[in-house]
Design an enzyme around this catalytic site. Structure first.
Site, short mmCIF file in Angstrom:
data_model
loop_
_atom_site.label_atom_id
_atom_site.label_comp_id
_atom_site.label_asym_id
_atom_site.label_seq_id
_atom_site.Cartn_x
_atom_site.Cartn_y
_atom_site.Cartn_z
CG ASN A 46 33.49 38.82 36.01
OD1 ASN A 46 34.23 37.85 36.04
ND2 ASN A 46 32.72 39.15 37.02
CB ILE A 47 37.70 43.36 33.62
CG1 ILE A 47 38.28 42.23 32.76
CG2 ILE A 47 38.79 44.27 34.17
CD1 ILE A 47 39.32 41.38 33.42
CD GLU A 48 33.13 42.88 39.64
OE1 GLU A 48 33.56 43.13 40.78
OE2 GLU A 48 32.12 42.18 39.44
CB CYS A 57 29.90 40.99 30.89
SG CYS A 57 28.57 41.65 31.90
CD GLU A 59 28.74 36.68 29.26
OE1 GLU A 59 29.43 37.48 29.93
OE2 GLU A 59 27.65 36.23 29.65
CB CYS A 91 23.90 40.57 31.17
SG CYS A 91 25.05 41.60 30.22
CB CYS A 94 26.78 39.66 27.26
SG CYS A 94 28.01 40.42 28.33
N1 THU Z 1 28.64 39.29 34.55
C1 THU Z 1 29.25 38.76 33.45
O1 THU Z 1 30.49 38.73 33.35
N2 THU Z 1 28.47 38.24 32.47
C2 THU Z 1 27.10 38.21 32.50
O2 THU Z 1 26.48 37.80 31.53
C3 THU Z 1 26.40 38.63 33.71
C4 THU Z 1 27.20 39.36 34.72
C5 THU Z 1 29.48 39.87 35.59
C6 THU Z 1 29.38 41.37 35.74
C7 THU Z 1 29.81 41.57 37.16
O3 THU Z 1 31.24 41.65 37.20
C8 THU Z 1 29.38 40.30 37.88
O4 THU Z 1 29.11 39.36 36.86
C9 THU Z 1 28.16 40.46 38.77
O5 THU Z 1 27.11 41.01 38.04
#
Ligand code: THU
Length: 138
Positions: A46-48, A57, A59, A91, A94
């Site tokens: 995940n890259i915020e 996310c 995936e 999620c 994804c």
């Molecule tokens: N996140 C994912 O990378 N994949 C998911 O299926 C659920 C959530 C990440 C998004 C965010 O950076 C962090 O988890 C908290 O929600």
């Protein structure tokens, strides 16, 4: 390699990807690893963003990398790791993104949801029943 060993390798790849997470806002590092029918593994994390809602996310990053490399199907299995006490499932967005790549190759990948002491295995079709996908546009 045995099926168990291949799954262990996929989970290790997802964990290694999570170590590269950029998640300073949620402090919730996620790793994803996709395995294809030729044995190739493609990972994502995940890259915020300072604009919180723009987070990508793990995936989705993994699918984007795979498709940017030219892959259009052959998706056999996906491992997803999170930092919490329980396995996390992909999620909703994804699930839809994974479904696109899976449907292109007519596969129904196993999703390995990895927790500290437990791996939950579920089919993508069970996570996203009656999915809208490429075939829906025919
Ligand atoms: N996140 C994912 O990378 N994949 C998911 O299926 C659920 C959530 C990440 C998004 C965010 O950076 C962090 O988890 C908290 O929600």
């Amino acid at each position: 390699m045995s099926a168990d060993k291949r799954d262990e390798a996929l989970i290790a790849a997802a964990r290694a990807a999570a170590d590269r997470s950029y998640s300073p806002y949620s402090n919730f590092p996620v790793g994803a690893a996709l395995r294809f029918d030729d044995g190739t593994v493609v990972t994502g994390t995940n890259i915020e963003n300072a604009s919180y809602g723009l987070a990508l996310c793990a995936e989705t990053v993994a699918v984007s990398r795979a498709m940017a490399e030219g892959r259009r199907g052959g998706l056999e299995a996906v491992a997803v790791t999170g930092p919490g006490a329980h396995p996390i499932t992909p999620c909703g967005r994804c699930r839809q993104v994974l479904n696109e790549l899976a449907q292109l190759g007519s596969t129904d990948p196993d999703i390995l949801c990895v927790g500290p002491g437990e791996v939950r295995r579920v089919k993508l079709s069970a996570l996203l029943p009656a999915a809208f996908g490429p075939a829906s546009l025919d």
